[in-house]
Write a protein that holds these residues in place. Sequence first.
Motif, short mmCIF file in Angstrom:
data_model
loop_
_atom_site.label_atom_id
_atom_site.label_comp_id
_atom_site.label_asym_id
_atom_site.label_seq_id
_atom_site.Cartn_x
_atom_site.Cartn_y
_atom_site.Cartn_z
N THR A 219 -6.97 2.64 5.65
CA THR A 219 -7.44 3.86 4.97
C THR A 219 -6.87 5.09 5.65
O THR A 219 -6.35 6.00 4.98
CB THR A 219 -8.97 3.91 4.97
N SER A 220 -6.94 5.15 6.98
CA SER A 220 -6.41 6.33 7.69
C SER A 220 -4.90 6.41 7.57
O SER A 220 -4.33 7.51 7.53
CB SER A 220 -6.83 6.28 9.17
N ARG A 221 -4.23 5.25 7.49
CA ARG A 221 -2.77 5.26 7.35
C ARG A 221 -2.36 5.75 5.96
O ARG A 221 -1.36 6.44 5.82
CB ARG A 221 -2.21 3.87 7.63
N ILE A 222 -3.12 5.38 4.96
CA ILE A 222 -2.86 5.89 3.62
C ILE A 222 -3.10 7.40 3.59
O ILE A 222 -2.29 8.16 3.04
CB ILE A 222 -3.74 5.17 2.59
N ASN A 223 -4.17 7.84 4.23
CA ASN A 223 -4.48 9.28 4.28
C ASN A 223 -3.42 10.06 5.04
O ASN A 223 -3.17 11.24 4.76
CB ASN A 223 -5.85 9.51 4.91
N SER A 224 -2.77 9.38 6.01
CA SER A 224 -1.73 10.04 6.82
C SER A 224 -0.34 9.91 6.21
O SER A 224 0.62 10.47 6.74
CB SER A 224 -1.72 9.44 8.23
N GLY A 225 -0.22 9.16 5.12
CA GLY A 225 1.07 9.00 4.45
C GLY A 225 1.92 7.89 5.01
O GLY A 225 3.09 7.74 4.61
N PHE A 226 1.38 7.07 5.94
CA PHE A 226 2.14 5.95 6.50
C PHE A 226 2.10 4.71 5.61
O PHE A 226 2.79 3.72 5.88
CB PHE A 226 1.63 5.60 7.90
N ALA A 227 1.30 4.74 4.57
CA ALA A 227 1.24 3.67 3.56
C ALA A 227 0.76 4.31 2.27
O ALA A 227 0.24 5.44 2.26
CB ALA A 227 0.29 2.56 4.00
N THR B 243 -1.24 3.43 -1.68
CA THR B 243 -1.97 2.46 -2.49
C THR B 243 -1.08 1.97 -3.61
O THR B 243 -0.01 2.54 -3.88
CB THR B 243 -3.23 3.09 -3.09
N LEU B 244 -1.51 0.93 -4.30
CA LEU B 244 -0.73 0.41 -5.43
C LEU B 244 -0.59 1.46 -6.52
O LEU B 244 0.51 1.66 -7.07
CB LEU B 244 -1.38 -0.85 -5.98
N PRO C 210 8.66 -0.07 3.90
CA PRO C 210 7.49 0.73 3.48
C PRO C 210 6.34 -0.16 3.02
O PRO C 210 6.55 -1.25 2.50
CB PRO C 210 8.04 1.58 2.34
N VAL C 211 5.11 0.33 3.23
CA VAL C 211 3.91 -0.48 3.03
C VAL C 211 3.10 0.01 1.84
O VAL C 211 2.83 1.20 1.68
CB VAL C 211 3.03 -0.44 4.30
N ILE C 212 2.70 -0.97 1.00
CA ILE C 212 1.77 -0.73 -0.11
C ILE C 212 0.51 -1.52 0.19
O ILE C 212 0.58 -2.74 0.40
CB ILE C 212 2.37 -1.18 -1.45
N SER C 213 -0.63 -0.86 0.23
CA SER C 213 -1.83 -1.52 0.72
C SER C 213 -3.08 -1.10 -0.06
O SER C 213 -3.14 -0.01 -0.64
CB SER C 213 -2.04 -1.19 2.21
N SER C 214 -4.07 -1.97 -0.03
CA SER C 214 -5.41 -1.55 -0.43
C SER C 214 -5.93 -0.58 0.63
O SER C 214 -5.46 -0.55 1.77
CB SER C 214 -6.35 -2.76 -0.50
N SER C 215 -6.95 0.20 0.26
CA SER C 215 -7.53 1.17 1.20
C SER C 215 -8.74 0.54 1.88
O SER C 215 -9.87 0.64 1.42
CB SER C 215 -7.93 2.45 0.46
N PHE C 216 -8.49 -0.14 3.01
CA PHE C 216 -9.55 -0.83 3.75
C PHE C 216 -9.32 -0.62 5.24
O PHE C 216 -8.19 -0.38 5.69
CB PHE C 216 -9.51 -2.33 3.45
N GLY C 217 -10.36 -0.75 6.04
CA GLY C 217 -10.24 -0.73 7.49
C GLY C 217 -9.31 0.35 8.01
O GLY C 217 -9.36 1.51 7.59
N GLU C 218 -8.43 -0.06 8.93
CA GLU C 218 -7.49 0.88 9.53
C GLU C 218 -6.46 1.40 8.53
O GLU C 218 -5.86 2.45 8.75
CB GLU C 218 -6.77 0.22 10.71
N LEU D 54 3.53 -5.80 1.29
CA LEU D 54 2.23 -5.71 0.64
C LEU D 54 1.10 -6.10 1.60
O LEU D 54 1.24 -7.03 2.40
CB LEU D 54 2.18 -6.64 -0.57
N ILE D 55 -0.03 -5.40 1.49
CA ILE D 55 -1.26 -5.79 2.16
C ILE D 55 -2.38 -5.71 1.13
O ILE D 55 -3.16 -4.76 1.10
CB ILE D 55 -1.57 -4.92 3.39
N PRO D 56 -2.49 -6.73 0.26
CA PRO D 56 -3.45 -6.68 -0.85
C PRO D 56 -4.79 -7.32 -0.49
O PRO D 56 -5.08 -8.45 -0.87
CB PRO D 56 -2.72 -7.49 -1.93
N PHE D 57 -5.60 -6.58 0.26
CA PHE D 57 -6.90 -7.10 0.67
C PHE D 57 -8.02 -6.47 -0.16
O PHE D 57 -7.93 -5.30 -0.56
CB PHE D 57 -7.17 -6.80 2.14
N LYS D 58 -9.07 -7.24 -0.38
CA LYS D 58 -10.26 -6.69 -1.02
C LYS D 58 -10.89 -5.65 -0.10
O LYS D 58 -10.71 -5.69 1.12
CB LYS D 58 -11.26 -7.79 -1.32
#
Length: 363
Positions: free
Chosen positions: A320-328, A330-331, A310-318, A284-288
Amino acid sequence: MAIVYLSPVSWNSIAQRPHFFADFLAKNEKAKIIWIDPLPSRFPRISDIRTKLIGVEADSISKKNNIKVIKAENIIPVEPFNELYKVVNVFSLKKLIQQIKDEVGSQECSLIIGKPSVFSLQLMNMMKFKYVIADVMDDYPQFFEGLAKVSVNKLLKDILAKVDLSLFSSTGLINKYRSLVSSSLLINNACSYDFFYKSQKIRATLDTSVINSELITYGYVGSVAKWFDWDFIFKLSAEKPNSIIKIIGPNYSESINVPKNVFLEPAVHHSQIPNIVNSFDYGLIPFKVNELTDAVDPVKYYEYTAANVPVISSSFGEMTSRINSGFAVTLDQHLNNKCSVIEPPIFWDDRFKLIDRDILYAI
């Protein structure tokens, strides 16, 4: 050759970018790394009493023999009143500067500034350095409010205008401050070879026959402070009531009542983290999401992926691009059964070797 490293964190704290940078520099056995623990700067808060009493931090990575750690003594924290700070601490600061000079001796020397401070500028004026590098790993003014924020912002800009090279840990940081510097490099974070190899050994010995596929373990390893998103944790807890959610690390937040499937655990030595992370089903990377986290590239992302978690993260900083690329994911994506692809490991040596060696070692 000597390198003076003004660190933003103490050596005896949870392992972060400065520790791995110093460790990388110390691989050159001819170099002497003079690590200066951060000088106290702001006024103490009531919350500081709790963290001092219970000792929320843990020891970091092992220190190589050519790393010398210096802790400033008798510093009175009166920043952001910078002129007053220099006056009331004049003798302590002179003593610290002399201590650094004694350690450097007659060697060529470079300076790395890991945190904007009055002392950083003072040291630049009091000693001759072949190269001065700023390593900006956070958007430091965002940690402060009011006059203190104004002061730190000015200090950061003054330092960036004077150094020979500025390193930035995220695209958010380099985009924000690039116009202020003469030369810059984007040096994202990473994980250590040691972490990766330990993770591989652990995974090779796991007995998959006894893994309980019905009991999911979510885990977070890192500091818990004002940027930590408790709403993320409460939502995950409610949606996955039969799961285990472990939060491991120094806790600087106010006391909070957590659900029964959420477990708060203290910080551990960095050598123990591979075992812990490899017990997670998801990292988890649960950041505001705010201006502070817009500049963040979390080290824990690299350690999770190095452990094949596997990573579950808020969409912040770097992230965001990893979520967009499928490497992480969102909840919400995770709760809708979307899975991420695990990015191959990225190592600190591969990041730092992009820096000109002549500049690093003042050859």
